[in-house]
Structures are given as structure tokens and as C-alpha cells.
Design a protein around this motif. Structure first.
Motif, PDB file in Angstrom:
ATOM      1  N   VAL A   1      13.641   2.940   0.006  1.00  0.00           N
ATOM      2  CA  VAL A   1      12.436   2.258  -0.489  1.00  0.00           C
ATOM      3  C   VAL A   1      11.259   3.222  -0.366  1.00  0.00           C
ATOM      4  O   VAL A   1      11.344   4.239   0.329  1.00  0.00           O
ATOM      5  N   ILE A   2      10.168   2.899  -1.032  1.00  0.00           N
ATOM      6  CA  ILE A   2       8.968   3.732  -0.989  1.00  0.00           C
ATOM      7  C   ILE A   2       8.079   3.269   0.162  1.00  0.00           C
ATOM      8  O   ILE A   2       7.743   2.089   0.279  1.00  0.00           O
ATOM      9  N   HIS A   3       7.757   4.230   1.022  1.00  0.00           N
ATOM     10  CA  HIS A   3       6.906   3.946   2.185  1.00  0.00           C
ATOM     11  C   HIS A   3       5.526   3.494   1.711  1.00  0.00           C
ATOM     12  O   HIS A   3       5.000   4.004   0.727  1.00  0.00           O
ATOM     13  N   TYR A   4       4.958   2.549   2.417  1.00  0.00           N
ATOM     14  CA  TYR A   4       3.661   2.008   1.992  1.00  0.00           C
ATOM     15  C   TYR A   4       2.575   3.074   2.024  1.00  0.00           C
ATOM     16  O   TYR A   4       1.581   3.012   1.290  1.00  0.00           O
ATOM     17  N   LEU A   5       2.737   4.113   2.857  1.00  0.00           N
ATOM     18  CA  LEU A   5       1.712   5.151   2.922  1.00  0.00           C
ATOM     19  C   LEU A   5       1.698   6.033   1.680  1.00  0.00           C
ATOM     20  O   LEU A   5       0.737   6.774   1.465  1.00  0.00           O
ATOM     21  N   ALA A   6       2.762   5.965   0.869  1.00  0.00           N
ATOM     22  CA  ALA A   6       2.811   6.790  -0.339  1.00  0.00           C
ATOM     23  C   ALA A   6       1.757   6.365  -1.352  1.00  0.00           C
ATOM     24  O   ALA A   6       1.373   7.172  -2.215  1.00  0.00           O
ATOM     25  N   CYS A   7       1.287   5.131  -1.279  1.00  0.00           N
ATOM     26  CA  CYS A   7       0.290   4.637  -2.243  1.00  0.00           C
ATOM     27  C   CYS A   7      -1.026   4.259  -1.551  1.00  0.00           C
ATOM     28  O   CYS A   7      -1.832   3.492  -2.100  1.00  0.00           O
ATOM     29  N   VAL A   8      -1.244   4.777  -0.369  1.00  0.00           N
ATOM     30  CA  VAL A   8      -2.500   4.527   0.344  1.00  0.00           C
ATOM     31  C   VAL A   8      -3.413   5.726   0.145  1.00  0.00           C
ATOM     32  O   VAL A   8      -2.995   6.880   0.353  1.00  0.00           O
ATOM     33  N   VAL A   9      -4.627   5.446  -0.264  1.00  0.00           N
ATOM     34  CA  VAL A   9      -5.628   6.505  -0.491  1.00  0.00           C
ATOM     35  C   VAL A   9      -6.843   6.216   0.382  1.00  0.00           C
ATOM     36  O   VAL A   9      -7.111   5.070   0.769  1.00  0.00           O
ATOM     37  N   ASN A  10      -7.554   7.263   0.698  1.00  0.00           N
ATOM     38  CA  ASN A  10      -8.778   7.123   1.480  1.00  0.00           C
ATOM     39  C   ASN A  10      -9.954   6.848   0.525  1.00  0.00           C
ATOM     40  O   ASN A  10     -10.187   7.602  -0.417  1.00  0.00           O
ATOM     41  N   ASP A  11     -10.705   5.796   0.826  1.00  0.00           N
ATOM     42  CA  ASP A  11     -11.829   5.397  -0.022  1.00  0.00           C
ATOM     43  C   ASP A  11     -13.076   5.316   0.867  1.00  0.00           C
ATOM     44  O   ASP A  11     -13.029   4.760   1.966  1.00  0.00           O
ATOM     45  N   THR A  12     -14.162   5.874   0.334  1.00  0.00           N
ATOM     46  CA  THR A  12     -15.412   5.875   1.097  1.00  0.00           C
ATOM     47  C   THR A  12     -16.277   4.693   0.651  1.00  0.00           C
ATOM     48  O   THR A  12     -16.534   4.526  -0.552  1.00  0.00           O
ATOM     49  N   ASN A  13     -16.696   3.938   1.619  1.00  0.00           N
ATOM     50  CA  ASN A  13     -17.570   2.793   1.332  1.00  0.00           C
ATOM     51  C   ASN A  13     -18.982   3.308   1.082  1.00  0.00           C
ATOM     52  O   ASN A  13     -19.593   3.923   1.973  1.00  0.00           O
TER      53      ASN A  13
ATOM     54  N   ASP B   1      -3.481   2.091  -3.615  1.00  0.00           N
ATOM     55  CA  ASP B   1      -3.631   2.393  -5.038  1.00  0.00           C
ATOM     56  C   ASP B   1      -2.704   1.457  -5.819  1.00  0.00           C
ATOM     57  O   ASP B   1      -1.473   1.578  -5.751  1.00  0.00           O
ATOM     58  N   THR B   2      -3.298   0.548  -6.543  1.00  0.00           N
ATOM     59  CA  THR B   2      -2.499  -0.456  -7.243  1.00  0.00           C
ATOM     60  C   THR B   2      -1.648   0.152  -8.348  1.00  0.00           C
ATOM     61  O   THR B   2      -0.526  -0.304  -8.594  1.00  0.00           O
ATOM     62  N   ASP B   3      -2.148   1.167  -9.039  1.00  0.00           N
ATOM     63  CA  ASP B   3      -1.344   1.805 -10.080  1.00  0.00           C
ATOM     64  C   ASP B   3      -0.114   2.489  -9.478  1.00  0.00           C
ATOM     65  O   ASP B   3       0.993   2.419 -10.020  1.00  0.00           O
ATOM     66  N   CYS B   4      -0.351   3.158  -8.365  1.00  0.00           N
ATOM     67  CA  CYS B   4       0.790   3.794  -7.674  1.00  0.00           C
ATOM     68  C   CYS B   4       1.748   2.733  -7.162  1.00  0.00           C
ATOM     69  O   CYS B   4       2.977   2.884  -7.285  1.00  0.00           O
ATOM     70  N   TYR B   5       1.228   1.692  -6.601  1.00  0.00           N
ATOM     71  CA  TYR B   5       2.063   0.624  -6.030  1.00  0.00           C
ATOM     72  C   TYR B   5       2.972   0.028  -7.109  1.00  0.00           C
ATOM     73  O   TYR B   5       4.156  -0.195  -6.882  1.00  0.00           O
ATOM     74  N   LYS B   6       2.401  -0.220  -8.298  1.00  0.00           N
ATOM     75  CA  LYS B   6       3.192  -0.783  -9.377  1.00  0.00           C
ATOM     76  C   LYS B   6       4.133   0.248  -9.975  1.00  0.00           C
ATOM     77  O   LYS B   6       5.294  -0.065 -10.294  1.00  0.00           O
ATOM     78  N   SER B   7       3.655   1.487 -10.158  1.00  0.00           N
ATOM     79  CA  SER B   7       4.476   2.514 -10.774  1.00  0.00           C
ATOM     80  C   SER B   7       5.690   2.867  -9.919  1.00  0.00           C
ATOM     81  O   SER B   7       6.758   3.181 -10.460  1.00  0.00           O
ATOM     82  N   ARG B   8       5.580   2.793  -8.611  1.00  0.00           N
ATOM     83  CA  ARG B   8       6.680   3.165  -7.720  1.00  0.00           C
ATOM     84  C   ARG B   8       7.519   1.964  -7.316  1.00  0.00           C
ATOM     85  O   ARG B   8       8.294   2.043  -6.355  1.00  0.00           O
ATOM     86  N   GLY B   9       7.388   0.877  -8.040  1.00  0.00           N
ATOM     87  CA  GLY B   9       8.255  -0.283  -7.806  1.00  0.00           C
ATOM     88  C   GLY B   9       7.901  -1.067  -6.579  1.00  0.00           C
ATOM     89  O   GLY B   9       8.776  -1.777  -6.057  1.00  0.00           O
ATOM     90  N   GLN B  10       6.619  -0.963  -6.127  1.00  0.00           N
ATOM     91  CA  GLN B  10       6.113  -1.643  -4.937  1.00  0.00           C
ATOM     92  C   GLN B  10       6.666  -0.973  -3.671  1.00  0.00           C
ATOM     93  O   GLN B  10       7.767  -0.419  -3.682  1.00  0.00           O
ATOM     94  N   THR B  11       5.910  -1.001  -2.647  1.00  0.00           N
ATOM     95  CA  THR B  11       6.232  -0.272  -1.422  1.00  0.00           C
ATOM     96  C   THR B  11       6.670  -1.222  -0.325  1.00  0.00           C
ATOM     97  O   THR B  11       6.538  -2.445  -0.429  1.00  0.00           O
ATOM     98  N   PHE B  12       7.174  -0.598   0.757  1.00  0.00           N
ATOM     99  CA  PHE B  12       7.652  -1.371   1.902  1.00  0.00           C
ATOM    100  C   PHE B  12       6.861  -0.976   3.135  1.00  0.00           C
ATOM    101  O   PHE B  12       6.742   0.216   3.464  1.00  0.00           O
ATOM    102  N   ASN B  13       6.335  -1.997   3.834  1.00  0.00           N
ATOM    103  CA  ASN B  13       5.574  -1.793   5.065  1.00  0.00           C
ATOM    104  C   ASN B  13       6.418  -2.291   6.228  1.00  0.00           C
ATOM    105  O   ASN B  13       6.576  -3.492   6.437  1.00  0.00           O
ATOM    106  N   MET B  14       7.026  -1.350   6.956  1.00  0.00           N
ATOM    107  CA  MET B  14       7.906  -1.750   8.060  1.00  0.00           C
ATOM    108  C   MET B  14       7.154  -2.373   9.227  1.00  0.00           C
ATOM    109  O   MET B  14       7.734  -3.126  10.018  1.00  0.00           O
ATOM    110  N   THR B  15       5.837  -2.090   9.337  1.00  0.00           N
ATOM    111  CA  THR B  15       5.076  -2.697  10.435  1.00  0.00           C
ATOM    112  C   THR B  15       4.894  -4.199  10.234  1.00  0.00           C
ATOM    113  O   THR B  15       4.616  -4.922  11.200  1.00  0.00           O
TER     114      THR B  15
END
Length: 710
Positions: free
Chosen positions: A89-101, A112-126
Motif C-alpha cells: 500500500v502507499i504510505h500516507y506520508l507519500a502524499c503529505v506536503v508542508n504548507d505554510t499558514n 495533497d488530494t491530487d496525490c492521494y487520489k492518483s496513488r489510489g489513496q494511502t494507508f495510515n498505520m497509526t
């Protein structure tokens, strides 16, 4: 009861015994081959995994399958891997980006929603309560292709299906979470081999093995095709665990055995590649000797030898891009390929196994793929031709591009597989066919994975063998006995008919008159009137026998033979009538000189008595009337010892021997021989000549003599 009825009853009893003997081992064999646990539960049915309606991927558009991972369920979409035994499965960190408020200038992690959808959704083991951490390990699958990376591994709950389509759910299955871009989506491994993290003594079973052991599927097997978006407004993929869908392919009888390499087992031989189009007819694309290639759905492209790739370049006007290592297709080439609409046929066989081959034909639409960013560093979507240059034999691969038009059936337990041309009949209903595991055909303990249940017990095998041999022996004996009985009956009937025919013929003939025969007597007197008749001469034995002398003394005892011993009486052999010799049948004749009858004279007398007298023969006795002569005494002085024949002699002059008889001799015939005392021998002392009569001699009574002296 008649004889025929008794024979018929005996034959019927024998037939019943043979039938009972034949049925009993058959029932035992049927009981031994009954599926294990059939009395308690039926064999499980195959599991048909429903595909999603999505077409994902950056190396083309591929139909995906849904998986539920963790507790609570986290749904992911992924591909099917025929080479892997793990769930990626794709690790959830693969589609996490740093965003500055902008308000607080604080850095926040954002998905990143585009990455999340493109990679078939990710898995967060935590977020999974059932996650059991193992550690970080290097990815092993596709390392030959240079596709490397690391994954975070652990055990977790995994199940098939989207909401409302849930399939079997298994606990403690191996799961690897990836971050690398080399594998944009995860995959579900169909291989049955286990995973070893620390040592080979404690392997982790695969998801397929758990499904079979927990009786969710009938065997460690599957049937799969990737689906084709270009066919009939997109045809979805098909995945069946424990069997296959017979409605998705065109059947044939060719199958392949596993290769010896555990990492590359689904290997076939490419014996031909040809292209056909409006401008090309059976254009050869092989451009080298046949080679072996690995069937692997983990990757998208077909990795081919460089010579084959160059043949594709020449045939379709392709250009190799060194930066991306892809065959990118520009708009002009793309339009030409679409207009040409070529078909490419792969002829597949198995090296050193047999000469059977199968043909899998792919239209150009199967090669008309689009690469999406960030695949191989491209910035914009680009059409490309999905073949890759392979430098080594362990890189030759037929990927998902090939499986768009091919249906793959694999039986891990029997270690064979088959490839079929896909069938594209519209709205064809499913035809799920199970593949039964060999272990379910034997007697064993509870648990489908028990090693003791994978074959018949030794006692069952021995019993079946002995029973079968006994049955065949009885059948052979029964057939032989039946043939013998029929033959005996035919023989007896024939003998009976012959006897009756002879009896009937004898009854019709008049009785024959009997002739009187004279009584037989061992001794018969010879009548006067038949004395002149000559009877057949009796045969005497050919060997030399001592015969008794015919003379007897006054006391009636036999005369001694020439050796001074009395000769025993001998009976004549080979005669029909026994003849008894009576003493005194030949009278003793007194000779003046005491001479007895010779053996020849005795035989003449005997022949006259027993065989009759020939009228033409003389009536006188065959006894010689010539008075006997005595040889003159020889003095010692007249005897001479010689040891050789005298040379140069000639018979000319007759001489008179010592006894007075006239013989022919000559002085020149024998040279004078001198005795040892030196005295010459005269004419009267010359030796006899062992030669024939002289020329002109009228004496025909001479015989040839030879005298030898010691």
C-alpha cells in the motif's frame, strides 16, 4: 438337475464372485479419493474479486481492485502482482506536503488530494488498532529492473471489496507501506510463497496461503486478466482466487510448467513476433533467436531484447528517448500508427518441453498508452509505445500491456500455468470454474494446509494395489476357465458323435466269419512235403556274441570254445516266435583228425533244419572232403628275422616252399638276405611276396598274403 444346468449355475456363481471382488476395491478406492471433509462440509467455492470502476496509473490507464486494510477499514485501490507474495500500500506520508499558514507563518503538514487520489489513496498505520510493526526493509520485487525502494512492514487485517462488496477478511497478513515513486500504486500479491524477514525458519505466510488454510478458496490458484479500456467502451479486469472465469478466454490444451528459478517461475519462450497491417504482412519482429520471458503484472511495459526493440523501431517509425528511456510518440507518428492499426502476434512456447505454441494477438490500441507526470520525469502527458530496452535476460518481462489481451491461469500447487487469448463477447455471463487442490483429494486431519492430507496414505495405496492385482488375476483365471470348459464340451461332443457313428456303421455290417488258426507251439516238426520250402531267414544280432559250440561230449555238456571256456547258450533276438534249442539237434561227427565243424558249417546245418532246404542246393554236407594237411615242421635254422623290405627285386622264377606247394618266386625278386651270423639264405629260404599274381598267370585261386614277424 441336468449337467447343462449344473454348468450354467457354476458359471453364474463364478461371475457373481468376480463381480463382488471387482466392486469391493472400487468402493475402497472411491472412498479413498473422496474429498477430505466432504462428510462435514463441502469444498469451498472460488472467490471472484470485483474490480473497481477506476482506471489508475501514471504509466498508462489500468483497472484497479479495492482492498480494506487495518481496523477500522481504510480503503485503497491497487494493482495485481503475479510476482509478489505481499500486500503493498502507499504510505500516507507519500502524499503529505508542508504548507505554510500565511496568517501565522507556521508550517503545517497537509495531504495533497491530487496525490492521494492518483496513488489510489494511502494507508495510515497509526490510525489502525490492528497494526503490528515489523520494521523497515528493502523492497525485493523488481530489483532486476532497477526499481528499488524501502517499505515499512507490519502485520494487519486485510480484506477484499469496497463498501457493500466485502470479501474474506484475514488477520495478521503481511503489509508493506511504500513511499517511493517507482511504484506509484500499491499491489496485491498473488504468489503463494512466504516472506522471510529474519530467518528462513520462521517465514510469514502469504495472503493466498491464509485464504486456502482458512478454507476460503479450494486451492492455491488464480485466473487474471488486466482488462482493456479500449475495448467495447472499457472492459474491466477479472480476478478469481481458487479458480478461473472460463467466459473471459478462448480455451486450448497448451500449458506450461514452472521455471526452476524461484524468483522467475512464470516463464515462457518467445518463438515468434510478427506484425500485420494494411502496409505490412507478417513482418518479422523477432530479429534474433527465440528467448525466454517472464510474465509479470507488477509493471506496465514489455521489456524486450534490444534487437527486438530495434525491429519495432524500424517497423513503426519509433524513436527512443534517452532521457526518459521511453519510446515517446509524437502527434504525426501517433496518427500514422492509428491509421495503420497494426496487430502484433506473440507466438509462445516452452523451451525443451514440447513443440506446442499459442498465439496472443494485440492490436495497436493495446500499445497506445499515455505517460503522466511524474513518470520518468516527464512534465506533460505524452503518448508512448510501452516497450523497454532490456540488457539482460533476467529483465525480459511481459507486463500488464500484454495481459490486456491475455488471460493467465496459475496453479501454484501443481506448478503449471496457461495463457489464453481473451474473449471479447459482449455481456458474456461469468463461468467460474474451481481448481481443486490435490490436498483435498486425500485423507488427512482437519485443516486444509495439513501436510499429511496432501496424498493418499501408504496403507490405502498398498490396499488398492493388492486389490487391483487380485481382481485382474481372478478375471484372467475366470476367462481361462470358461474357455477351457467350452473347449472340453466341444471335444466330448465330437468324440460322442464319432462313437455313435461307428456303432451305427457296425450294426449295419454282417458279422464276419472267423477263420480257424492252427495252435501255436514253440516246437514243430517239419513235414516231409514242406522240407523243400524256404522260409525267411531269421535275423541275428549284429554285435559279436559268444556262441556255444554244437558238439557235446558223451555226458551232454557243451564243448569248450577256442579259449578253453564253455560258451553259454544264447537266444536269437528279434523273432516273433520263441525258439528253444534242444540238445542233440546236430549229431556229433567223428573226424579222423578230430576236426570239429566250423562256425560256417554249423550255421549251414542250422539253416537247413529251421528254414528248410533249397531244392537247387546240393544235398551233400558242406564239409570239405579234402584231407587235412599238416604243415612241415620248420627248423630254427630256416627262420630269419627281417625288419625292412628288400629293394630292387623282381618276381621271375618259381620256387617250391617248404611244404611242397608250388609257388612263384625268383632270385631277382628277393635279394639274398643274410642272417646275423653272416650266412646267406638260399632260394628255399626266401620270404613270401605280398603281391598279386604275375601277368599271364592262369591261377585264379591265389590270394594276397602278408606275413609279419615280431
Amino acid at each position: 438337475m441336468s449337467r447343462s444346468r449344473r454348468d450354467g449355475a457354476a458359471s453364474f456363481v463364478v461371475a457373481l464372485l468376480l463381480l463382488a471382488t471387482l466392486v469391493q476395491p472400487s468402493l475402497a478406492l472411491a472412498h479413498a479419493l473422496t474429498p477430505r471433509g466432504a462428510a462435514n462440509s463441502s469444498i469451498p467455492s472460488p472467490v471472484s474479486v470485483a474490480p473497481t470502476q477506476e482506471w489508475d496509473g501514471i504509466d498508462g490507464a489500468w483497472n484497479t481492485f479495492a482492498l480494506r486494510v487495518g481496523d477500522p477499514d481504510q480503503f485503497v485501490r491497487l494493482f495485481v502482482s503475479t510476482a509478489s507474495q505481499q500486500t503493498w500500500v502507499i504510505h500516507y506520508l507519500a502524499c503529505v506536503v508542508n504548507d505554510t499558514n500565511p496568517t501565522t507563518n507556521a508550517t503545517e503538514e497537509k495531504v495533497d488530494t491530487d496525490c492521494y487520489k492518483s496513488r489510489g489513496q494511502t494507508f495510515n498505520m497509526t490510525a489502525s488498532a490492528s497494526w503490528d510493526q515489523i520494521g523497515f526493509y528493502q523492497l525485493w520485487t523488481e530489483k532486476n529492473m532497477g526499481l528499488m525502494g524501502n517499505g515499512q512492514y507490519g502485520y494487519d487485517t486485510v480484506g477484499f471489496g469496497q463498501p457493500g462488496e466485502e470479501g474474506p477478511t484475514l488477520d495478521n497478513t503481511t503489509v508493506g507501506a511504500l513511499v517511493t515513486d517507482n511504484f506509484w500504486l500499491g499491489h496485491f500479491g498473488l504468489n503463494a510463497k512466504p516472506t522471510n524477514f529474519t530467518a528462513f525458519t520462521d517465514p510469514s505466510p502469504s495472503y493466498m496461503t491464509y485464504l486456502f488454510q482458512q478454507k476460503h478458496i479450494p486451492s492455491l490458484s488464480f485466473g487474471y486478466t488486466a482488462g482493456a479500456q479500449y475495448h467495447l467502451n472499457s472492459v474491466l479486469g477479472s480476478l478469481t482466487l481458487g479458480g478461473y472465469d472460463a467466459s473471459r478466454f478462448i480455451p486450448h490444451d497448451v500449458s506450461f510448467g514452472f521455471a526452476p528459478d524461484n524468483e522467475r517461475d512464470l516463464v515462457v519462450g518467445v518463438v515468434g513476433i510478427t506484425a500485420n497491417s494494411a502496409t505490412k504482412n507478417k513482418y518479422d519482429l523477432l530479429a534474433r533467436d527465440p528467448f525466454t520471458i517472464y510474465v509479470d503484472s507488477t509493471i506496465a511495459e514489455m521489456w524486450l531484447p534490444i534487437e527486438v526493440c530495434e525491429a519495432f523501431e524500424k517497423a513503426f517509425g519509433l524513436k527512443y528517448d534517452n532521457s526518459t528511456e521511453l519510446y515517446l510518440v509524437d502527434n504525426i507518428t501517433h496518427q500514422q500508427l492509428l491509421a495503420d492499426n497494426a496487430t502484433i502476434t506473440f507466438s509462445l512456447g516452452q523451451k525443451f518441453a514440447d513443440n506446442d505454441t499459442i498465439d496472443i494477438t494485440l492490436p495497436y490500441s493495446a500499445f497506445d498508452l499515455t505517460a503522466m507526470p511524474p513518470y520518468k520525469g516527464i512534465q506533460d502527458p505524452s503518448p508512448f509505445f510501452p516497450i523497454r530496452r532490456a540488457e539482460k535476460e533476467n529483465q525480459f518481462v511481459l507486463g500488464r500491456t500484454f495481459l490486456q489481451e491475455a488471460y493467465l491461469v496459475v496453479d501454484w500447487e501443481r506448478q503449471n500455468f496457461s495463457l489464453y487469448q481473451c474473449s471479447w463477447i459482449l455481456d458474456q455471463p461469468k463461468d467460474i470454474v474451481p481448481i481443486i487442490s490435490p490436498s483435498l483429494l486425500g485423507d488427512g486431519q482437519d485443516g486444509a494446509g495439513d501436510a499429511s492430507s496432501k496424498h493418499l496414505s501408504t496403507g490405502a495405496i498398498i490396499g488398492i494395489a493388492i486389490g487391483g492385482g487380485f481382481v485382474f488375476a481372478l478375471i484372467g483365471f475366470g476367462l481361462a476357465w470358461c474357455f477351457w470348459r467350452k473347449k472340453q464340451k466341444r471335444h466330448l461332443a465330437k468324440v460322442k458323435e464319432e462313437y455313435e457313428a461307428r456303432a451305427a456303421a457296425a450294426a449295419k455290417e454282417p458279422p464276419a466269419e472267423k477263420k480257424e488258426e492252427p495252435p501255436l507251439s514253440p516246437i514243430q516238426e517239419v513235414p516231409e512235403e514242406v522240407v523243400t520250402n524256404v522260409f525267411p531267414k531269421a535275423e541275428l544280432p549284429g554285435e559279436s556274441l559268444n556262441r556255444p559250440e554244437l558238439d557235446t561230449d558223451a555226458k551232454g555238456s557243451a564243448s569248450p570254445n577256442s579259449y578253453g571256456m564253455p560258451s553259454p547258450a544264447m537266444e536269437v533276438e528279434n523273432t516273433e516266435r520263441q525258439i528253444f534249442e534242444m540238445p542233440g539237434d546236430i549229431p556229433t561227427r567223428s573226424e579222423a583228425d578230430g576236426r570239429q565243424l566250423s562256425e560256417k558249417e554249423s550255421m549251414m546245418v542250422r539253416e537247413r533244419i529251421y528254414n528248410g532246404v533249397d531244392p537247387s542246393s546240393p544235398t551233400s554236407s558242406p564239409v570239405s572232403v579234402e584231407p587235412p594237411r599238416r604243415l612241415a615242421p620248420v627248423s630254427p635254422s630256416e627262420v630269419s628275422m627281417v625288419n625292412r623290405r628288400a629293394p630292387d627285386v623282381s618276381p621271375t622264377t618259381p620256387r617250391t616252399p617248404t611244404d611242397g606247394a608250388l609257388l612263384e618266386s625268383s632270385d631277382t625278386f628277393f635279394q639274398p638276405l643274410r642272417p646275423r651270423d653272416g650266412r646267406s639264405l638260399g632260394h628255399d629260404d626266401t620270404l613270401l611276396s605280398p603281391i598279386s599274381p604275375l601277368e599271364g598267370s592262369t591261377d585264379s585261386s591265389r590270394r594276397r598274403f602278408s606275413y609279419e614277424f615280431p
